[in-house]
Design an enzyme around this catalytic site. Structure first.
Site, short mmCIF file in Angstrom:
data_model
loop_
_atom_site.label_atom_id
_atom_site.label_comp_id
_atom_site.label_asym_id
_atom_site.label_seq_id
_atom_site.Cartn_x
_atom_site.Cartn_y
_atom_site.Cartn_z
N HIS A 211 -4.24 1.28 7.77
CA HIS A 211 -2.88 1.85 7.75
C HIS A 211 -2.79 3.00 6.75
CE1 HIS A 211 1.69 1.25 7.72
NE2 HIS A 211 1.48 2.06 6.69
N GLU A 212 -3.31 2.77 5.54
CA GLU A 212 -3.18 3.80 4.49
C GLU A 212 -4.08 5.00 4.78
OE1 GLU A 212 -0.66 3.53 2.75
OE2 GLU A 212 -0.32 1.39 3.05
N GLY B 180 0.84 -1.19 0.00
CA GLY B 180 0.00 0.00 0.00
C GLY B 180 0.87 1.24 0.00
N GLN C 114 3.07 9.98 1.30
CA GLN C 114 4.36 9.27 1.25
C GLN C 114 5.18 9.64 0.03
OE1 GLN C 114 2.44 5.23 2.19
NE2 GLN C 114 4.48 5.08 3.10
N CYS D 168 5.98 -0.26 7.01
CA CYS D 168 5.58 0.90 6.21
C CYS D 168 6.76 1.29 5.34
CB CYS D 168 5.21 2.05 7.14
SG CYS D 168 4.75 3.56 6.29
N LEU D 169 6.50 1.62 4.09
CA LEU D 169 7.59 2.00 3.18
C LEU D 169 8.31 3.27 3.66
CD1 LEU D 169 5.94 1.24 -0.28
CD2 LEU D 169 7.68 -0.11 0.91
NI NI Z 1 2.68 3.23 5.56
#
Ligand code: NI
Length: 150
Positions: free
Chosen positions: A130-131, A46, A51, A88-89
């Site tokens: 989360h997103e 995601g 981000q 998380c990225l």
């Molecule tokens: Ni994230």
């Protein structure tokens, strides 16, 4: 389509509240395409617009069941609970357990401007929560449960 730079957790942009999308523009469609490319390139499940430094309520998710694009997503219902490791990225290389609902029902708009409902359980529910949190400046590390020392 292009890969965009993923912002890391100390970047203030990740702490801002994102603005709703008012109209579908060519720029927004490019953003959606780039976000999907960027997510796949980084092997994520995601990605939320902040981000990549864009403060708009836009999310892409693919938990291995196909790409889902969500514009102005809103959680309508939740039920149950689950605890599992989350990453998380924007927090590379780290994982921690987070409690999330086991089921969520979300309303969003697609790239044609049509409203739709998506329901998710387990990993999909986790990804949706989360997103959508990202759109309100919330990172999973804010909600992570303490990790027991081995
Ligand atoms: Ni994230």
């Amino acid at each position: 389509m292009a890969i965009r730079n993923i912002r890391i957790s100390t970047d203030e942009v990740l702490r801002k509240i994102c603005k709703p999308v008012k109209e579908i523009t060519p720029n927004l469609l490019t953003l959606l395409d780039d976000m999907a490319d960027t997510m796949y390139e980084a092997n994520g499940v995601g990605l939320a617009a902040p981000q990549v430094g864009i403060l708009k309520r836009v999310v892409v998710i693919d938990i291995g069941e196909g790409l889902v694009e969500l514009i102005n997503p809103e959680i309508l219902e939740t039920s149950g609970s689950q605890i599992d490791d989350e990453g998380c990225l924007s927090v590379p290389g780290k994982y921690a357990p987070v409690e999330r609902p086991n089921y969520v029902k979300v309303k969003a708009m697609d790239r044609d401007g049509n409203e739709f409902i998506i329901e998710g359980e387990e990993l999909m529910a986790r990804a949706l929560c989360h997103e959508i949190d990202h759109l309100d400046g919330i990172l999973y590390i804010d909600k992570a449960l303490p990790v027991e020392e081995a």
